[in-house]
Design a protein around this motif. Structure first.
Motif, PDB file in Angstrom:
ATOM      1  N   ALA A 159      11.709   9.631   3.382  1.00  0.00           N
ATOM      2  CA  ALA A 159      12.638  10.100   4.414  1.00  0.00           C
ATOM      3  C   ALA A 159      12.126  11.330   5.141  1.00  0.00           C
ATOM      4  O   ALA A 159      12.562  11.623   6.260  1.00  0.00           O
ATOM      5  N   ARG A 160      11.197  12.057   4.528  1.00  0.00           N
ATOM      6  CA  ARG A 160      10.633  13.263   5.149  1.00  0.00           C
ATOM      7  C   ARG A 160       9.279  12.998   5.812  1.00  0.00           C
ATOM      8  O   ARG A 160       8.594  13.921   6.230  1.00  0.00           O
ATOM      9  N   GLY A 161       8.893  11.708   5.847  1.00  0.00           N
ATOM     10  CA  GLY A 161       7.659  11.348   6.513  1.00  0.00           C
ATOM     11  C   GLY A 161       6.407  11.489   5.669  1.00  0.00           C
ATOM     12  O   GLY A 161       5.298  11.328   6.172  1.00  0.00           O
ATOM     13  N   ILE A 162       6.540  11.776   4.385  1.00  0.00           N
ATOM     14  CA  ILE A 162       5.389  11.914   3.489  1.00  0.00           C
ATOM     15  C   ILE A 162       4.961  10.524   3.012  1.00  0.00           C
ATOM     16  O   ILE A 162       5.790   9.760   2.503  1.00  0.00           O
ATOM     17  N   ARG A 163       3.702  10.179   3.151  1.00  0.00           N
ATOM     18  CA  ARG A 163       3.183   8.899   2.689  1.00  0.00           C
ATOM     19  C   ARG A 163       2.942   8.956   1.180  1.00  0.00           C
ATOM     20  O   ARG A 163       2.474   9.977   0.661  1.00  0.00           O
ATOM     21  N   TYR A 164       3.259   7.898   0.466  1.00  0.00           N
ATOM     22  CA  TYR A 164       3.048   7.836  -0.978  1.00  0.00           C
ATOM     23  C   TYR A 164       2.783   6.401  -1.389  1.00  0.00           C
ATOM     24  O   TYR A 164       3.066   5.461  -0.641  1.00  0.00           O
ATOM     25  N   VAL A 165       2.235   6.214  -2.584  1.00  0.00           N
ATOM     26  CA  VAL A 165       1.953   4.895  -3.143  1.00  0.00           C
ATOM     27  C   VAL A 165       2.847   4.717  -4.365  1.00  0.00           C
ATOM     28  O   VAL A 165       2.702   5.428  -5.354  1.00  0.00           O
ATOM     29  N   ALA A 166       3.757   3.773  -4.304  1.00  0.00           N
ATOM     30  CA  ALA A 166       4.771   3.646  -5.347  1.00  0.00           C
ATOM     31  C   ALA A 166       4.223   3.123  -6.671  1.00  0.00           C
ATOM     32  O   ALA A 166       4.807   3.386  -7.726  1.00  0.00           O
ATOM     33  N   GLY A 171       0.834  -1.202   0.000  1.00  0.00           N
ATOM     34  CA  GLY A 171       0.000   0.000   0.000  1.00  0.00           C
ATOM     35  C   GLY A 171       0.862   1.242   0.000  1.00  0.00           C
ATOM     36  O   GLY A 171       1.722   1.421  -0.872  1.00  0.00           O
ATOM     37  N   ASP A 172       0.678   2.107   0.988  1.00  0.00           N
ATOM     38  CA  ASP A 172       1.494   3.320   1.043  1.00  0.00           C
ATOM     39  C   ASP A 172       2.677   3.129   1.973  1.00  0.00           C
ATOM     40  O   ASP A 172       2.728   2.189   2.760  1.00  0.00           O
TER      41      ASP A 172
END
Length: 412
Positions: free
Chosen positions: A237-244, A232-233
């Motif tokens: 390194a900056r704590g931002i959630r993303y979906v690859a 999932g997400d």
């Protein structure tokens, strides 16, 4: 047409807000085929609406890409521009996000010597090694998405009249990305919660190994101490959630580099650097591919396995139920980013250090010492089917079923 345009806009907003989860003040790099002009323009619009500082579009074209192999001199096959890799590295280090409309053409390199393709691929992989390390360690937000091109749609929907193929592909892309939901963003958040629950259960199980059984497959995959299931997400390194990858249906971890033994057969075709490989199998001993077969694309597969020392070892193991949105379309997409999310799969080559406790701070040698694999490549291949059975093996040797008839038997 109005209905289509609305769905296209919903898709663009979805990949900005959920895919890369663009934050105010970030730069965005969009890599896009020129055929996806309308979608790309909407993505740029949505990025600026989300507060992007600067959006750069890197256009791509199959004819231009192939021209190198048709017309360039032999020595250029071993060249990749340092200035471009430097740009990518600085982009990541400055906190940028990447959105790649990834639409490979399985027939792009028809008639081209496999050795030339392999050389060019190795040159690019070598030059981009630092950038790829950033990708695999989750240093920054990146997302791969899909959009139709005529070449791709004509392969996937070859059974339809020509004028229906691209619309059919758009319909599929919208379905597998939940765009038809009244609120796709809310639907995706619910889906990501489901994957989070799945990986939580698997991490609590802490299996010693997985055992696979299906037609042509009898494989034991040991998992290293400290392995982490993801899906999932994820956080950069900056704590931002993303979906690859959009769509995504998988949960995945890394295998123990030297702990894979047995045979495994593919269940879907594989696109290797623009060349099709199909109906192939591997035999592993102590983690290494010691024998392989392929009815289609044997030479391309052989070149891939010879890319470097780590190419014959596995870097990823991923679980996907057969009864899933993509699989239920009953269509082969000849695109790893989609097909891998319709099927359990493995990956040859480099592991993702984020799948190992402390892995993102380890050198390649330290990763290997802890069971991870390092390579210039990371190539997923599909092994799931309606007959797939998977067991989880605990440290004490006890066994429990994970998959039966291709689907989960664990409760999440």
């Amino acid at each position: 047409m109005e209905h289509f345009n609305r769905n296209l806009e919903k898709y663009a907003e979805l990949v900005i807000r959920i895919g890369v989860n663009l934050n105010k003040g970030q730069d965005l790099l969009v890599e896009a085929p020129i055929e996806t002009l309308d979608l790309t323009r909407l993505i740029v619009q949505k990025a600026y609406e989300a507060g992007a500082n600067y959006v750069h579009v890197h256009w791509q074209d199959d004819v231009v890409t192939r021209s190198k192999f048709d017309y360039a001199s032999d020595e250029t096959m071993d060249y990749y521009p340092e200035w471009y890799t430097t740009m990518l590295e600085r982009f990541v280090e400055n906190g940028g996000a990447l959105l790649n409309i990834k639409v490979p053409n399985p027939n792009l390199y028809d008639g081209i010597d496999a050795a030339l393709i392999s050389r060019a691929s190795k040159a690019a992989s070598t030059a981009r090694a630092k950038y790829q390390h950033y990708v695999r360690t989750g240093e920054f937000s990146w997302c791969l998405i899909k959009a139709p091109t005529e070449a791709w749609a004509s392969i996937v929907f070859a059974d339809l009249p020509e004028e229906q193929r691209v619309p059919a592909m758009w319909d599929a892309v919208f379905k597998i990305n939940r765009v038809y939901e009244e609120d796709p963003i809310a639907a995706w958040r619910t889906h990501l919660d489901t994957l989070k629950a799945t990986r939580k259960v698997l991490n609590a199980r802490n299996y010693k190994a997985l055992r696979y059984r299906a037609v042509g497959t009898d494989l034991r995959v040991e998992l290293p101490e400290g392995h982490i299931w993801l899906g999932g997400d994820k956080g950069n390194a900056r704590g931002i959630r993303y979906v690859a990858n959009m769509p995504t249906e998988e949960v995945f971890t890394l295998p123990n580099r030297t702990g894979v033994d047995g045979t495994v057969a593919s269940t879907k075709p594989l696109n290797v650097n623009g060349a099709l490989v199909d109906r192939f199998s591997f035999r592993f001993e102590a983690g290494k591919v010691v024998d392989f077969q392929a009815e289609v694309g044997y030479e391309h597969l052989a070149r891939l396995l010879d890319m470097d020392e780590g190419a014959r070892y596995l870097g990823e193991v991923a679980l996907v139920p057969f009864d899933s949105p993509i699989s239920n379309l009953n269509r082969i997409f000849y695109n790893t980013g989609i097909d891998e999310n319709a099927s359990c799969h493995l990956a040859l080559g480099s592991c993702y250090p984020i799948n190992l406790q402390g892995g993102t701070t380890m050198t390649n040698e330290e990763l290997k010492e802890h069971g991870g694999n390092s390579s210039l490549i990371h190539v997923d291949f599909m092994i799931g089917s309606a007959e797939m059975e998977i067991d989880g093996e605990f440290a004490d040797g006890s066994i429990e079923p994970i998959f039966r008839a291709g689907n989960w038997v664990l409760t999440f």
